[in-house]
Design a protein around this motif. Structure first.
Motif, PDB file in Angstrom:
ATOM      1  N   LEU A 190     136.941  27.819  14.872  1.00 12.42           N
ATOM      2  CA  LEU A 190     137.662  27.373  15.206  1.00 12.42           C
ATOM      3  C   LEU A 190     139.409  28.327  15.135  1.00 12.42           C
ATOM      4  N   ASP A 191     139.413  29.041  14.361  1.00  9.55           N
ATOM      5  CA  ASP A 191     140.731  30.281  13.911  1.00  9.55           C
ATOM      6  C   ASP A 191     141.628  28.475  13.184  1.00  9.55           C
ATOM      7  N   ASP A 218     132.205  27.443   0.598  1.00 11.46           N
ATOM      8  CA  ASP A 218     133.165  28.350   0.871  1.00 11.46           C
ATOM      9  C   ASP A 218     131.937  29.317   2.293  1.00 11.46           C
ATOM     10  N   GLN A 219     131.617  29.243   1.947  1.00 11.03           N
ATOM     11  CA  GLN A 219     130.573  29.505   2.765  1.00 11.03           C
ATOM     12  C   GLN A 219     130.657  28.766   4.520  1.00 11.03           C
ATOM     13  N   GLY A 220     130.460  27.657   4.346  1.00  8.69           N
ATOM     14  CA  GLY A 220     130.579  26.451   5.383  1.00  8.69           C
ATOM     15  C   GLY A 220     132.032  27.073   6.274  1.00  8.69           C
ATOM     16  N   ARG A 221     133.253  26.966   4.911  1.00  7.51           N
ATOM     17  CA  ARG A 221     134.107  26.584   5.476  1.00  7.51           C
ATOM     18  C   ARG A 221     134.709  27.746   6.445  1.00  7.51           C
ATOM     19  N   LEU A 222     134.376  29.158   5.612  1.00 10.37           N
ATOM     20  CA  LEU A 222     134.417  30.682   6.644  1.00 10.37           C
ATOM     21  C   LEU A 222     133.783  29.969   7.346  1.00 10.37           C
ATOM     22  N   TRP A 223     133.071  29.660   8.083  1.00  8.66           N
ATOM     23  CA  TRP A 223     131.984  30.126   8.759  1.00  8.66           C
ATOM     24  C   TRP A 223     133.079  28.724  10.062  1.00  8.66           C
ATOM     25  N   VAL A 224     133.677  27.786   9.533  1.00  8.29           N
ATOM     26  CA  VAL A 224     134.188  26.582  10.413  1.00  8.29           C
ATOM     27  C   VAL A 224     134.915  27.429  10.822  1.00  8.29           C
ATOM     28  N   GLU A 225     135.759  27.571  10.019  1.00  9.25           N
ATOM     29  CA  GLU A 225     137.423  28.343   9.558  1.00  9.25           C
ATOM     30  C   GLU A 225     137.813  29.703  11.282  1.00  9.25           C
ATOM     31  N   GLY A 226     136.103  30.538  10.854  1.00 10.88           N
ATOM     32  CA  GLY A 226     136.311  31.759  12.160  1.00 10.88           C
ATOM     33  C   GLY A 226     135.954  31.370  12.802  1.00 10.88           C
ATOM     34  N   ALA A 237     143.921  26.211  21.016  1.00  9.85           N
ATOM     35  CA  ALA A 237     144.712  26.786  20.782  1.00  9.85           C
ATOM     36  C   ALA A 237     143.829  28.174  21.431  1.00  9.85           C
ATOM     37  N   SER A 238     143.298  28.282  21.407  1.00 13.35           N
ATOM     38  CA  SER A 238     142.067  29.649  21.264  1.00 13.35           C
ATOM     39  C   SER A 238     141.182  29.336  22.291  1.00 13.35           C
ATOM     40  N   GLY A 239     140.554  28.438  23.436  1.00 16.50           N
ATOM     41  CA  GLY A 239     139.800  28.309  24.420  1.00 16.50           C
ATOM     42  C   GLY A 239     139.023  26.978  23.825  1.00 16.50           C
TER      43      GLY A 239
END
Length: 206
Positions: free
Chosen positions: A26-27, A16-24, A199-201
């Motif tokens: 890459l958005d 979960d920590q890893g997923r949240l880090w990458v999701e944050g 999409a965010s750059g």
């Protein structure tokens, strides 16, 4: 035989920590959790380009003790999530094994749901050149990327840095077809850095 970049691997101490880090970074949201019983790991995926993906992977705390080392050196992983390896796809893993360095590992077969694949896994679980040399994979089923939701993520560059850059280049020479976006540099410590268009750059993940 052609070779293609298959996916990028982010290792984490906690999924979960890893997923949240990458999701944050890459958005974008990742897909639902998957499990690898043979390796005692679990993961999340997100589409990258049209035929590749990003993987976040960690040891599954519910998995029993294993008689062998886990892939991607997860048995020795600690600290914050990081981009730790990349995976190259081929059609003939035996041929790829013959072209790779002698210590690249053994062929192992895996299945999960409708997907089946074979990979070269080092006996000690440690990818060559500290993860800068790719793990080699052969899909024996359809590829998972088309089933992932398209998130408009594109690999711009994958920068590999290693103290033995000359040896790394020689080891990668047979797999040059997979290196369209890959560069190799020499540095005091091994590292992987990926520039992702979104999409965010432009986003860097290391």
């Amino acid at each position: 035989m052609p070779y293609f970049l298959d996916h990028l691997v982010v290792c984490a101490s906690n999924l979960d920590q890893g997923r949240l880090w990458v999701e944050g970074l890459l958005d974008v949201p990742f897909e639902k959790r998957g499990v690898h019983d043979l390796m005692g790991t679990h993961n999340h995926l997100v589409a990258l380009d049209k035929d590749a993906y990003f993987e976040v992977i960690a040891i599954d705390p519910a998995a029993p003790k294993l008689p062998h080392a886990r892939w991607f050196d997860l048995d020795n992983f600690g600290g914050p999530p990081k981009l730790s390896n990349w995976v190259v796809r081929c059609d003939d893993l035996e041929e790829a094994w013959e072209r790779a360095p002698a210590t690249v590992g053994r062929i192992m077969s895996f299945e999960r749901g409708e997907y089946a694949w074979r990979m070269l896994v080092p006996e000690d679980g440690k990818p060559l050149f500290d993860g800068c040399f790719p793990t080699l994979i052969e899909w024996q089923s359809k590829h998972p990327a088309p089933a992932l939701t398209h998130r408009d993520l594109r690999l711009r560059r994958l920068k590999l840095t290693h103290p033995n850059a000359t040896e790394l280049r020689a080891a990668l020479a047979p797999f040059v077809q997979a290196m369209e976006h890959v560069s190799i540099g020499e540095g005091a410590q091994a590292s992987l850095q990926a520039e992702i268009g979104s999409a965010s750059g432009e986003i860097w993940i290391a």
